[in-house]
Design a protein around this motif. Sequence first.
Motif, short mmCIF file in Angstrom:
data_model
loop_
_atom_site.label_atom_id
_atom_site.label_comp_id
_atom_site.label_asym_id
_atom_site.label_seq_id
_atom_site.Cartn_x
_atom_site.Cartn_y
_atom_site.Cartn_z
N GLU A 80 0.84 -1.20 0.00
CA GLU A 80 0.00 0.00 0.00
C GLU A 80 0.87 1.25 0.00
N ALA A 81 0.37 2.27 -0.64
CA ALA A 81 1.14 3.51 -0.79
C ALA A 81 0.19 4.68 -0.92
N ILE A 82 0.75 5.88 -0.87
CA ILE A 82 -0.02 7.11 -1.09
C ILE A 82 0.71 7.96 -2.12
N LEU A 83 0.00 8.29 -3.18
CA LEU A 83 0.46 9.28 -4.15
C LEU A 83 -0.11 10.64 -3.73
N THR A 84 0.74 11.64 -3.65
CA THR A 84 0.30 12.99 -3.30
C THR A 84 0.70 13.92 -4.44
N TYR A 85 -0.26 14.73 -4.89
CA TYR A 85 0.01 15.58 -6.05
C TYR A 85 -0.91 16.79 -6.04
N PRO A 86 -0.57 17.84 -6.80
CA PRO A 86 -1.39 19.06 -6.80
C PRO A 86 -2.80 18.79 -7.29
N GLU A 87 -3.75 19.46 -6.68
CA GLU A 87 -5.15 19.25 -7.04
C GLU A 87 -5.47 19.79 -8.43
N GLN A 88 -4.82 20.90 -8.82
CA GLN A 88 -5.17 21.55 -10.08
C GLN A 88 -4.06 21.49 -11.13
N ASN A 89 -2.82 21.63 -10.73
CA ASN A 89 -1.73 21.69 -11.69
C ASN A 89 -1.15 20.31 -11.96
N ASP A 90 -0.65 20.11 -13.17
CA ASP A 90 0.06 18.88 -13.47
C ASP A 90 1.42 18.89 -12.80
N PRO A 91 1.79 17.83 -12.09
CA PRO A 91 3.10 17.82 -11.43
C PRO A 91 4.23 17.86 -12.44
N GLN A 92 5.27 18.60 -12.09
CA GLN A 92 6.40 18.75 -13.01
C GLN A 92 7.48 17.70 -12.78
N GLU A 93 7.55 17.16 -11.55
CA GLU A 93 8.55 16.15 -11.24
C GLU A 93 7.95 15.14 -10.28
N LEU A 113 6.90 15.62 4.51
CA LEU A 113 7.67 15.78 3.28
C LEU A 113 6.81 15.51 2.06
N SER A 114 6.01 14.45 2.12
CA SER A 114 5.15 14.11 0.98
C SER A 114 4.21 15.25 0.64
N THR A 115 3.59 15.81 1.66
CA THR A 115 2.61 16.88 1.43
C THR A 115 3.28 18.18 1.02
N CYS A 116 4.30 18.59 1.76
CA CYS A 116 4.95 19.87 1.48
C CYS A 116 5.61 19.89 0.10
N LEU A 117 6.25 18.80 -0.27
CA LEU A 117 6.90 18.76 -1.59
C LEU A 117 5.87 18.68 -2.71
N ALA A 118 4.75 17.99 -2.48
CA ALA A 118 3.69 17.94 -3.50
C ALA A 118 3.05 19.30 -3.71
N GLU A 119 3.00 20.11 -2.65
CA GLU A 119 2.45 21.46 -2.77
C GLU A 119 3.26 22.32 -3.73
N ARG A 120 4.48 21.89 -4.05
CA ARG A 120 5.36 22.64 -4.95
C ARG A 120 5.36 22.02 -6.35
N ASN A 121 4.18 21.52 -6.74
CA ASN A 121 3.96 20.99 -8.09
C ASN A 121 4.81 19.76 -8.40
N THR A 122 4.88 18.86 -7.44
CA THR A 122 5.50 17.56 -7.68
C THR A 122 4.52 16.46 -7.30
N LEU A 123 4.78 15.28 -7.79
CA LEU A 123 4.06 14.08 -7.37
C LEU A 123 4.98 13.29 -6.45
N THR A 124 4.49 12.95 -5.26
CA THR A 124 5.31 12.18 -4.33
C THR A 124 4.68 10.82 -4.08
N LEU A 125 5.53 9.85 -3.81
CA LEU A 125 5.07 8.51 -3.43
C LEU A 125 5.71 8.13 -2.10
#
Length: 230
Positions: free
Chosen positions: A22-35, A58-70
Amino acid sequence: MPKAASVVQEHVTFDGAIGQIEAILTYPEQNDPQESIFIVGPHPMLGGDFDNNVIRELSTCLAERNTLTLRFNYRGVGQSDGEPILSTDNIAEFWARSRIDQESGFAEDTFAAGQFLADTFGKVSHVVGYSFGAWLGSRWAADATDVASVSLVAPTINQHNYSHCRQLSMPKFVVASADDFAVPTDQLRHQFDQWSNPKQLVIENVDNHFFRGHEHWLANMISTFQRGDS
Protein backbone atom coordinates in the motif's frame (compact mmCIF):
# COMPACT_ATOMS: atom_id res chain seq x y z
CA MET A 1 9.65 29.70 -3.11
CA PRO A 2 6.76 28.44 -5.30
CA LYS A 3 3.28 29.11 -3.96
CA ALA A 4 1.81 26.12 -2.11
CA ALA A 5 -1.02 24.34 -3.91
CA SER A 6 -3.86 22.22 -2.58
CA VAL A 7 -2.98 18.54 -2.87
CA VAL A 8 -4.72 15.21 -3.38
CA GLN A 9 -3.79 12.17 -1.29
CA GLU A 10 -4.55 9.04 -3.33
CA HIS A 11 -4.29 5.62 -1.70
CA VAL A 12 -2.97 3.03 -4.15
CA THR A 13 -1.62 -0.51 -4.14
CA PHE A 14 0.92 -2.22 -6.38
CA ASP A 15 2.53 -5.62 -6.69
CA GLY A 16 5.48 -6.39 -4.42
CA ALA A 17 7.60 -9.52 -4.22
CA ILE A 18 5.25 -11.24 -1.75
CA GLY A 19 1.95 -9.47 -2.38
CA GLN A 20 0.33 -6.05 -2.46
CA ILE A 21 2.08 -2.97 -1.11
CA GLU A 22 0.00 0.00 0.00
CA ALA A 23 1.14 3.51 -0.79
CA ILE A 24 -0.02 7.11 -1.09
CA LEU A 25 0.46 9.28 -4.15
CA THR A 26 0.30 12.99 -3.30
CA TYR A 27 0.01 15.58 -6.05
CA PRO A 28 -1.39 19.06 -6.80
CA GLU A 29 -5.15 19.25 -7.04
CA GLN A 30 -5.17 21.55 -10.08
CA ASN A 31 -1.73 21.69 -11.69
CA ASP A 32 0.06 18.88 -13.47
CA PRO A 33 3.10 17.82 -11.43
CA GLN A 34 6.40 18.75 -13.01
CA GLU A 35 8.55 16.15 -11.24
CA SER A 36 8.18 12.99 -9.16
CA ILE A 37 9.74 12.35 -5.76
CA PHE A 38 10.25 8.89 -4.28
CA ILE A 39 10.15 9.04 -0.47
CA VAL A 40 11.51 6.06 1.49
CA GLY A 41 10.62 5.80 5.17
CA PRO A 42 12.39 4.74 8.36
CA HIS A 43 12.65 1.25 9.80
CA PRO A 44 9.32 -0.47 10.55
CA MET A 45 10.66 -1.31 14.00
CA LEU A 46 11.02 2.44 14.69
CA GLY A 47 7.76 3.91 13.47
CA GLY A 48 8.47 3.32 9.81
CA ASP A 49 5.08 3.69 8.18
CA PHE A 50 3.76 6.22 5.70
CA ASP A 51 2.18 8.26 8.50
CA ASN A 52 5.54 8.93 10.16
CA ASN A 53 5.74 12.68 10.89
CA VAL A 54 8.74 13.28 8.61
CA ILE A 55 7.51 11.14 5.73
CA ARG A 56 3.96 12.49 5.82
CA GLU A 57 4.99 16.14 5.96
CA LEU A 58 7.67 15.78 3.28
CA SER A 59 5.15 14.11 0.98
CA THR A 60 2.61 16.88 1.43
CA CYS A 61 4.95 19.87 1.48
CA LEU A 62 6.90 18.76 -1.59
CA ALA A 63 3.69 17.94 -3.50
CA GLU A 64 2.45 21.46 -2.77
CA ARG A 65 5.36 22.64 -4.95
CA ASN A 66 3.96 20.99 -8.09
CA THR A 67 5.50 17.56 -7.68
CA LEU A 68 4.06 14.08 -7.37
CA THR A 69 5.31 12.18 -4.33
CA LEU A 70 5.07 8.51 -3.43
CA ARG A 71 5.39 7.09 0.08
CA PHE A 72 4.68 3.46 0.96
CA ASN A 73 4.39 0.91 3.73
CA TYR A 74 6.90 -1.92 3.88
CA ARG A 75 5.63 -5.52 3.94
CA GLY A 76 3.87 -6.42 7.16
CA VAL A 77 3.13 -2.76 7.94
CA GLY A 78 -0.36 -1.25 7.75
CA GLN A 79 -2.31 -2.87 4.91
CA SER A 80 0.75 -4.10 3.00
CA ASP A 81 0.81 -7.89 2.67
CA GLY A 82 3.20 -9.93 4.79
CA GLU A 83 3.60 -11.21 8.31
CA PRO A 84 3.30 -8.44 10.93
CA ILE A 85 6.74 -6.95 11.56
CA LEU A 86 6.21 -6.04 15.21
CA SER A 87 6.53 -9.58 16.56
CA THR A 88 8.17 -10.54 19.85
CA ASP A 89 11.06 -12.25 18.03
CA ASN A 90 11.69 -9.26 15.79
CA ILE A 91 11.63 -6.82 18.70
CA ALA A 92 14.20 -8.90 20.60
CA GLU A 93 16.43 -9.24 17.52
CA PHE A 94 16.23 -5.56 16.66
CA TRP A 95 17.22 -4.37 20.13
CA ALA A 96 20.10 -6.86 20.17
CA ARG A 97 21.48 -6.05 16.69
CA SER A 98 19.72 -2.83 15.55
CA ARG A 99 18.71 -4.92 12.53
CA ILE A 100 16.37 -7.77 11.64
CA ASP A 101 16.63 -10.49 8.99
CA GLN A 102 13.66 -9.11 6.99
CA GLU A 103 15.62 -6.07 5.82
CA SER A 104 16.38 -7.72 2.48
CA GLY A 105 12.62 -7.92 2.01
CA PHE A 106 12.25 -4.22 2.75
CA ALA A 107 14.80 -3.62 -0.01
CA GLU A 108 12.59 -5.61 -2.39
CA ASP A 109 9.62 -3.46 -1.37
CA THR A 110 11.64 -0.32 -2.04
CA PHE A 111 12.64 -1.47 -5.50
CA ALA A 112 9.02 -2.37 -6.30
CA ALA A 113 7.83 1.04 -5.07
CA GLY A 114 10.42 2.91 -7.10
CA GLN A 115 9.46 0.97 -10.21
CA PHE A 116 5.79 1.71 -9.60
CA LEU A 117 6.49 5.44 -9.41
CA ALA A 118 8.66 5.30 -12.53
CA ASP A 119 5.87 3.49 -14.39
CA THR A 120 3.22 5.90 -13.10
CA PHE A 121 5.00 9.18 -13.83
CA GLY A 122 7.42 8.09 -16.54
CA LYS A 123 10.51 8.50 -14.38
CA VAL A 124 11.63 9.21 -10.81
CA SER A 125 13.03 12.74 -10.63
CA HIS A 126 14.31 12.76 -7.04
CA VAL A 127 14.79 10.32 -4.16
CA VAL A 128 14.41 11.25 -0.49
CA GLY A 129 15.22 8.72 2.24
CA TYR A 130 14.85 9.17 5.97
CA SER A 131 16.88 7.17 8.52
CA PHE A 132 16.84 3.50 7.40
CA GLY A 133 15.12 4.75 4.24
CA ALA A 134 18.20 6.82 3.40
CA TRP A 135 20.13 3.58 2.98
CA LEU A 136 17.43 1.87 0.91
CA GLY A 137 16.62 4.96 -1.14
CA SER A 138 20.23 5.70 -2.04
CA ARG A 139 20.77 2.03 -3.00
CA TRP A 140 17.72 2.23 -5.26
CA ALA A 141 19.03 5.44 -6.84
CA ALA A 142 22.38 3.76 -7.53
CA ASP A 143 20.62 1.32 -9.86
CA ALA A 144 18.16 3.81 -11.37
CA THR A 145 18.40 6.09 -14.40
CA ASP A 146 17.38 9.74 -14.80
CA VAL A 147 17.37 10.48 -11.06
CA ALA A 148 18.33 14.13 -10.67
CA SER A 149 19.19 14.13 -6.95
CA VAL A 150 19.22 12.12 -3.73
CA SER A 151 18.45 13.58 -0.29
CA LEU A 152 19.49 11.60 2.79
CA VAL A 153 17.86 12.62 6.05
CA ALA A 154 19.57 11.28 9.21
CA PRO A 155 21.29 8.42 7.33
CA THR A 156 21.97 5.33 9.44
CA ILE A 157 25.73 5.28 8.92
CA ASN A 158 26.44 3.13 11.98
CA GLN A 159 23.98 0.40 11.04
CA HIS A 160 24.31 0.17 7.26
CA ASN A 161 26.95 0.38 4.54
CA TYR A 162 26.78 3.59 2.49
CA SER A 163 29.89 2.93 0.40
CA HIS A 164 27.74 3.04 -2.76
CA CYS A 165 27.48 6.82 -2.22
CA ARG A 166 31.11 7.09 -3.27
CA GLN A 167 29.99 6.30 -6.83
CA LEU A 168 26.64 8.11 -6.92
CA SER A 169 27.10 10.74 -9.61
CA MET A 170 23.92 12.76 -9.01
CA PRO A 171 23.86 15.65 -6.50
CA LYS A 172 23.51 14.46 -2.91
CA PHE A 173 22.00 16.42 -0.02
CA VAL A 174 22.60 15.14 3.52
CA VAL A 175 20.92 16.62 6.57
CA ALA A 176 21.11 15.56 10.21
CA SER A 177 20.62 16.98 13.67
CA ALA A 178 23.70 17.89 15.67
CA ASP A 179 22.29 15.99 18.66
CA ASP A 180 21.19 12.87 16.76
CA PHE A 181 21.80 9.83 18.96
CA ALA A 182 21.82 7.51 15.93
CA VAL A 183 24.00 9.59 13.57
CA PRO A 184 27.30 10.71 15.17
CA THR A 185 28.18 13.91 13.34
CA ASP A 186 31.94 13.29 13.33
CA GLN A 187 31.44 9.91 11.68
CA LEU A 188 28.90 11.37 9.27
CA ARG A 189 31.34 14.09 8.19
CA HIS A 190 34.09 11.48 7.74
CA GLN A 191 31.92 9.30 5.50
CA PHE A 192 30.48 12.28 3.65
CA ASP A 193 33.99 13.45 2.76
CA GLN A 194 34.51 10.16 0.92
CA TRP A 195 31.38 10.44 -1.19
CA SER A 196 31.50 11.72 -4.75
CA ASN A 197 30.69 15.30 -5.74
CA PRO A 198 28.43 17.20 -6.10
CA LYS A 199 27.18 17.05 -2.50
CA GLN A 200 26.01 19.22 0.37
CA LEU A 201 25.93 18.54 4.12
CA VAL A 202 23.75 20.42 6.62
CA ILE A 203 23.92 19.79 10.36
CA GLU A 204 21.59 21.77 12.64
CA ASN A 205 19.88 21.33 16.00
CA VAL A 206 16.54 19.93 14.84
CA ASP A 207 15.20 17.61 17.57
CA ASN A 208 17.59 14.70 17.54
CA HIS A 209 16.65 11.97 15.04
CA PHE A 210 13.00 12.93 14.76
CA PHE A 211 12.72 16.51 13.37
CA ARG A 212 9.57 17.14 15.40
CA GLY A 213 8.50 20.73 14.84
CA HIS A 214 11.07 21.07 12.04
CA GLU A 215 9.31 19.14 9.28
CA HIS A 216 8.51 22.24 7.20
CA TRP A 217 12.07 23.53 7.59
CA LEU A 218 13.30 20.15 6.33
CA ALA A 219 10.93 20.19 3.36
CA ASN A 220 12.06 23.71 2.46
CA MET A 221 15.72 22.69 2.60
CA ILE A 222 15.15 19.66 0.38
CA SER A 223 12.97 21.56 -2.08
CA THR A 224 15.58 24.32 -2.39
CA PHE A 225 18.27 21.73 -3.04
CA GLN A 226 16.17 19.90 -5.63
CA ARG A 227 15.53 23.13 -7.52
CA GLY A 228 19.25 23.86 -7.57
CA ASP A 229 18.86 27.11 -5.63
CA SER A 230 21.33 26.20 -2.87
